[in-house]
Scaffold this motif. Structure first.
Motif, PDB file in Angstrom:
ATOM      1  N   PHE A   8      15.145  -6.900   3.509  1.00 25.11           N
ATOM      2  CA  PHE A   8      14.480  -6.476   2.279  1.00 25.11           C
ATOM      3  C   PHE A   8      13.890  -5.085   2.490  1.00 25.11           C
ATOM      4  O   PHE A   8      13.161  -4.840   3.442  1.00 25.11           O
ATOM      5  N   ARG A   9      14.220  -4.182   1.610  1.00 25.59           N
ATOM      6  CA  ARG A   9      13.671  -2.830   1.659  1.00 25.59           C
ATOM      7  C   ARG A   9      13.045  -2.538   0.305  1.00 25.59           C
ATOM      8  O   ARG A   9      13.743  -2.502  -0.702  1.00 25.59           O
ATOM      9  N   GLN A  10      11.766  -2.339   0.308  1.00 28.01           N
ATOM     10  CA  GLN A  10      11.048  -2.096  -0.932  1.00 28.01           C
ATOM     11  C   GLN A  10      11.253  -0.650  -1.393  1.00 28.01           C
ATOM     12  O   GLN A  10      11.271   0.271  -0.580  1.00 28.01           O
ATOM     13  N   THR A  11      11.366  -0.486  -2.689  1.00 29.94           N
ATOM     14  CA  THR A  11      11.560   0.852  -3.230  1.00 29.94           C
ATOM     15  C   THR A  11      10.231   1.580  -3.300  1.00 29.94           C
ATOM     16  O   THR A  11       9.160   0.977  -3.203  1.00 29.94           O
ATOM     17  N   ARG A  12      10.303   2.867  -3.489  1.00 35.04           N
ATOM     18  CA  ARG A  12       9.082   3.672  -3.595  1.00 35.04           C
ATOM     19  C   ARG A  12       8.251   3.220  -4.792  1.00 35.04           C
ATOM     20  O   ARG A  12       7.035   3.073  -4.696  1.00 35.04           O
ATOM     21  N   SER A  13       8.901   2.955  -5.911  1.00 33.26           N
ATOM     22  CA  SER A  13       8.160   2.508  -7.101  1.00 33.26           C
ATOM     23  C   SER A  13       7.525   1.139  -6.859  1.00 33.26           C
ATOM     24  O   SER A  13       6.421   0.859  -7.324  1.00 33.26           O
ATOM     25  N   GLY A  14       8.221   0.285  -6.110  1.00 38.68           N
ATOM     26  CA  GLY A  14       7.656  -1.021  -5.782  1.00 38.68           C
ATOM     27  C   GLY A  14       6.409  -0.903  -4.930  1.00 38.68           C
ATOM     28  O   GLY A  14       5.433  -1.631  -5.126  1.00 38.68           O
TER      29      GLY A  14
END
Length: 62
Positions: A8-14
């Motif tokens: 899982f790689r969270q996005t910058r907006s997340g």
């Protein structure tokens, strides 16, 4: 065999939304004195229970 999904790689907006949620919580911890007062109040509240348990414990040591 089952294949697993990728990491899982969270996005910058997340990440930004998560930080906003954390800041919105606005936790107040209180002072050390308030913390000590709460601990003492709970200690006093359970004093009778501790005394009863202390009286019963020697009976079961044998």
């Amino acid at each position: 065999m089952n294949e697993t999904k990728g990491i899982f790689r969270q996005t910058r907006s997340g990440r930004e939304e998560a930080l906003k949620r954390l800041k919105a919580k606005e936790r107040t911890r209180g002072s050390d004195q308030e913390y000590a007062e709460v601990l003492y109040r709970e200690y006093r509240q359970h004093e009778s229970l501790r005394r009863r348990a202390k009286d019963v414990a020697p009976r079961f040591d044998s």
